[in-house]
Structure formats: structure tokens, C-alpha cells
Scaffold this active site. Structure first.
Site, mmCIF file in Angstrom:
data_model
loop_
_atom_site.group_PDB
_atom_site.id
_atom_site.type_symbol
_atom_site.label_atom_id
_atom_site.label_comp_id
_atom_site.label_asym_id
_atom_site.label_seq_id
_atom_site.Cartn_x
_atom_site.Cartn_y
_atom_site.Cartn_z
ATOM 1 N N LYS A 22 0.992 -1.256 -0.142
ATOM 2 C CA LYS A 22 -0.294 -0.010 -0.149
ATOM 3 C C LYS A 22 0.777 1.343 0.108
ATOM 4 C CE LYS A 22 -2.240 2.606 3.211
ATOM 5 N NZ LYS A 22 -1.762 3.576 3.690
ATOM 6 N N ASN A 23 2.202 1.215 0.860
ATOM 7 C CA ASN A 23 2.208 2.709 0.610
ATOM 8 C C ASN A 23 3.104 2.802 -0.021
ATOM 9 O OD1 ASN A 23 1.041 3.722 3.007
ATOM 10 N ND2 ASN A 23 2.670 2.316 4.615
ATOM 11 N N CYS A 117 -6.284 8.883 8.237
ATOM 12 C CA CYS A 117 -5.608 8.153 9.661
ATOM 13 C C CYS A 117 -5.596 8.653 10.031
ATOM 14 C CB CYS A 117 -5.037 6.901 9.578
ATOM 15 S SG CYS A 117 -5.871 5.460 8.455
ATOM 16 N N ARG A 123 -0.897 15.140 12.498
ATOM 17 C CA ARG A 123 0.345 14.866 11.533
ATOM 18 C C ARG A 123 0.751 15.660 10.400
ATOM 19 N NH1 ARG A 123 -2.029 9.006 9.047
ATOM 20 N NH2 ARG A 123 -0.006 8.960 8.451
ATOM 21 N N ILE A 125 3.168 18.242 8.084
ATOM 22 C CA ILE A 125 3.862 18.364 6.958
ATOM 23 C C ILE A 125 5.291 19.014 6.713
ATOM 24 C CG2 ILE A 125 1.733 16.498 6.257
ATOM 25 C CD1 ILE A 125 1.822 19.302 4.238
ATOM 26 N N ASP A 307 3.686 0.435 11.840
ATOM 27 C CA ASP A 307 1.985 -0.257 10.976
ATOM 28 C C ASP A 307 2.225 -1.445 11.758
ATOM 29 O OD1 ASP A 307 2.033 2.488 10.393
ATOM 30 O OD2 ASP A 307 2.827 1.911 8.088
ATOM 31 N N ARG A 399 -9.163 0.308 3.281
ATOM 32 C CA ARG A 399 -8.548 1.495 2.575
ATOM 33 C C ARG A 399 -6.912 0.642 2.544
ATOM 34 N NH1 ARG A 399 -7.179 6.397 5.755
ATOM 35 N NH2 ARG A 399 -6.023 6.299 4.933
#
Ligand code: EPU
Length: 431
Positions: A22-23, A117, A123, A125, A307, A399
């Protein structure tokens, strides 16, 4: 809305194949914006974050063809706009990669603030923005992040990241691929998906060296060309199935992995008494005895992945003795612990530390998936708890996990996804 019903308490047996990471996918798909030509991307996971990104690319003018269940062709030769509207961008965190990719190719990006999420903490940036600014972009943050490169093209720069950030490392790599000059990223993240993005870009004609180490050098090139690239397997999806087998007991062969990426997870499970046998691109995982306690500290790669923290904590909840889990990446990633304690786990959270007193069994309950990995932990817990559990808010899980129901059923789990009404959801929230 969907919820999962899990009749747990049965060991898992059989084989499961791991999907694309996914990432990596959520970075490589936006990175196709840097390419003037057709990118064939293989081993793309079928997850909702990918669906949303493909929709965004179509919306801004890319030609996207889904070839089969794993492969897509993306042609970003003609893009109509560098503005990405809010309704899709806010659905996922990874929409921030659209900023680096659009800035890199067109010198301009307007992207709604990313959603995705939320583990309960902020979170930020700021490191992405710092990188873009060092490369000559003017960046304004509001409901939209509006970034413009001076003179229409990014310029190579030396950037030292104050925190090891996966997102900032990849975003700066994208912004730098077509820049004028050399960009050096120091204190870069080293996750397998960083290397995967660099390999993707290099296979399309970029010149990136050092991905997978602390220092990445991006030598800007004039243009990227089309090509074919296959995404690496998902380390965390594989780790989640390993955690499920550790929690329920059983014997499962996990196919299609890169064993090196699994080392830190394998090592922890072995410390806990789980048998893990590695062969080529498979891992066989077996557990029939008791689980024993251990300590886990999450760290940037090659450390234990954050994760996997909720899933390993769930396994430790069933291990004999007291385990200490320390979250070394995020300020707040223990919101799911309340749900686990409702299933009988004995866990106390103090700041970034969770003290886990192992119990002999978990009891079934109705629980919430608060975010993607918290949701995965609820699935692991429900599979281990004898009786019927229900997991709500499963859209978070979908997701990031391709066909989790089908894959778990194929190894003997009794799990189904059923529809339920909004009224039922509200009743559950207040009841
Ligand atoms: N940070 C800053 N400033 C920034 C960026 C990050 O202070 O500009 C801090 C964060 O607050 C955090 C740490 O740096 O404390 C690491 O954040 P990072 O930027 O590495 O995280 P991310 O890129 O936003 C990705 C994954 C996450 C995963 C982290 C860490 C994607 C889309 N997300 O997030 O994955 O937890 O790296 O490995 O790739 C998940 O898959 O469930 C997930 C949340």
C-alpha cells in the site's frame, strides 16, 4: 455501511498470498504524474486508497486503464490542471504526494490538505514544506496547499530532515526528479517503499542514488519516459497475517514476500515462541505452544514498524508475562487499546508506552476500527477470541488490506462482511 462478523477461536491453516505494498502504491501512482508517457504499474493492491488516487488522476486529465486485478496503465502526458479538488484528496493521507509530483513536473500544485487515518495526534507536513521551499517553491498552507516553483522549475538543494519522515523523503524525491541540479536529502527515511519509489522513477529515466540509506542524491533530469514497473509486496499486510496466526495458533504459508523486509517482525515473533521458517519468497508460520512476553519499540526502518504496533500489541496481550511496547514514531497511536481492553486485554498506556499484562484469552465484543492498523488489530483480536465479535468502521481496514475477508476465509477463519444501517451505527455509538 459494512461491519465484520468474526466467529473466533479457531486456529488458521493454509496459504495466503500477499498483495502489492500500500505505502509504495500510494506514492508510485502519484509519481506517474512526473512521466510524459505510459507507465504500466504491476502488482497494484486492490484497496480503496488506490481507487481514490486513480480517480484523482483521471479527474485532472490522466488516461488510466485498469488492465486486470493487479495491473494498471497510467498516461499523464496530457494533464488539464494542477489543482486537485478537495472531495477526493481529503479522503487519504497520501494525497500529499500529488504536491511533490505536480510541482516536479509542472512547477505548480494546488492540493487540498490531506486527510486519511488520524490516530488521535497531529500529523504535520512541515518537513515536506521545508523541502519544497529549499528547492525554490513558494508554499502557502490553508484549506489548500498552494505551491509554485520560482521560474516554473524546481531547483536542486541540500535538505536535512529534522525528523526521519517517509512522506517528506518521498515527496522531495518526486519534486527533485526533474529539477534543475542535484538535490541531497539527509536523514532520509529508509523504508522498503522509499527504495521502491526510487526504483520506479529510475526505471522511467530518473537518476536517484542512495535510496535505502540516510543520504539520497537526486540528479535532476530533463524528462521521464514510460515503462513497466512492479510494486514490492506489502511488509505490513504480511506481518498482519503473521500476527493473526501467532494469536490464533495454526500453520500458514505466506507467499509472495521479500523475507529481508520481514526480519524485524520475524525476530519479535520468534522471541515470543512462534516458529517462522523462511524460504525464497515464502514464510511458514506456526504456533501451537504458549506465547511468551517480550518488549517492542517501534522505530523507522530497519526498526520494528509502527504500522505493526497495534497488531503485535494484540498478540502480546495473549502472551505469558508483562510486555512493554514503546511507540517511537507517532505521539499517539494507542487509541485502539480501549477496544482491546473491552475484549479482556490488560493494557495500561503511559505516554508513548503500553504496559501489557498477558491474559490467557480474549473475550468476544463489538469493537470499532479507529484507523487502518487499529482495525487490523481488532481483526486479529476477534480471530483469537472464542465466540462472535463484531467490528465496526471497517472502511478504514479496506483502505489498506486487499480482500482481507477472502484471504482470511481461505486460511480457515470464520469472518464475513455484512451491511448494517446508519441507525444501528448511531445506536451502537450511544448505547
Ligand atoms: N513528521 C513531522 N513533520 C513532517 C512529517 C512527519 O514532524 O513533515 C513526524 C510525524 O509526526 C511522525 C514522524 O515524523 O511522528 C514520522 O512521520 P512520517 O512522515 O514518516 O509518516 P507519513 O509519511 O505521514 C507514512 C505511512 C504511515 C506510517 C509512517 C511511518 C503512508 C501513506 N503512510 O506516513 O502509514 O505510519 O509513514 O512509517 O505512507 C499506515 O499505513 O497505517 C500508516 C499510517
Amino acid at each position: 455501511m459494512q461491519k465484520y462478523i468474526v466467529r473466533g477461536g479457531r486456529p488458521l491453516y493454509g496459504e495466503v498470498r500477499i498483495s502489492g505494498a500500500k505505502n509504495a502504491a500510494v506514492a508510485i501512482i502519484p509519481a506517474a504524474l512526473l512521466v510524459g508517457g505510459v507507465c504500466r504499474i504491476e502488482n497494484v493492491p486492490q484497496i480503496s486508497d488506490v481507487t481514490v488516487l486513480l480517480k484523482i488522476l483521471r479527474q485532472i486529465g490522466a488516461n488510466v486503464r485498469v488492465l486486470n486485478t493487479t495491473d494498471v496503465e497510467i498516461d499523464c502526458t496530457h494533464i488539464n490542471t494542477t489543482r486537485v479538488p478537495q472531495e477526493l484528496a481529503h479522503k487519504l493521507r497520501a494525497s500529499y504526494y500529488l504536491i511533490g509530483a505536480l510541482l516536479g513536473r509542472f512547477g505548480s500544485a494546488e492540493v487540498s490538505m490531506p486527510g486519511g487515518c488520524n490516530f488521535g495526534g497531529v500529523r504535520p507536513i512541515d518537513q515536506h514544506v521545508k523541502g519544497f521551499a529549499a528547492m525554490g517553491a513558494d508554499v502557502r498552507e490553508g484549506d489548500y496547499i498552494v505551491a509554485r516553483a520560482k521560474g516554473g522549475r524546481m531547483k536542486g538543494a541540500n535538505i536535512y530532515l529534522d525528523v526521519v519522515s517517509v512522506g517528506a523523503t518521498m515527496n522531495i524525491m518526486m519534486a527533485a526528479a526533474l529539477a534543475d541540479g542535484v538535490t541531497v536529502i539527509e536523514n532520509a527515511a529508509k523504508e522498503p517503499h522509499i527504495v521502491d519509489l526510487a526504483n520506479f522513477l529510475n526505471s522511467m529515466g530518473a537518476n536517484i542514488k542512495g535510496a535505502g540509506t540516510d543520504t539520497i542524491r537526486v540528479f535532476g533530469v530533463e524528462a521521464l519516459h514510460g515503462g513497466t514497473y512492479a510494486i514490492i509486496p506489502d511488509q505490513i499486510e504480511a506481518g498482519t497475517y503473521m500476527a493473526a496466526v501467532a494469536a490464533t495458533g495454526g500453520d500458514v504459508l505466506i507467499r509472495g514476500i521479500i523475507p529481508k523486509h520481514m526480519d524485524c517482525i520475524t525476530a519479535k515473533l520468534q522471541e515470543m515462541g512462534v516458529e517462522v521458517e523462511e524460504k525464497d519468497d515464502t514464510l511458514r508460520i506456526r504456533r501451537d505452544g504458549e506465547l511468551t512476553r517480550t518488549n517492542v519499540k517501534t522505530l523507522p526502518y530497519p526498526g520494528f514498524p509502527t504500522d505493526m504496533q497495534p497488531q503485535i500489541t494484540t498478540v502480546l496481550a495473549l502472551a505469558r508475562g508483562t510486555s512493554i511496547v514503546t511507540e517511537g514514531v507517532w505521539d499517539n497511536r494507542y487509541r485502539y487499546v480501549g477496544e482491546l481492553t473491552r475484549m479482556g486485554a490488560q493494557i495500561r498506556v503511559e505516554g508513548r508506552t503500553a504496559i501489557v499484562e498477558g491474559v490467557s484469552h480474549l473475550t468476544p465484543a463489538t469493537v470499532q476500527a479507529y484507523d487502518l492498523r487499529a482495525g487490523a488489530a481488532m481483526v486479529v483480536a476477534a480471530l483469537a477470541a472464542t465466540g462472535t465479535s463484531e467490528i465496526l468502521n471497517v472502511q478504514y481496514i479496506e483502505r489498506g488490506y486487499e480482500d482481507i475477508i477472502g484471504k482470511l476465509r481461505s486460511i480457515g477463519a470464520d469472518i464475513e462482511s455484512v451491511e448494517y444501517s446508519e441507525e444501528e451505527f448511531i445506536q451502537r455509538q450511544i448505547g
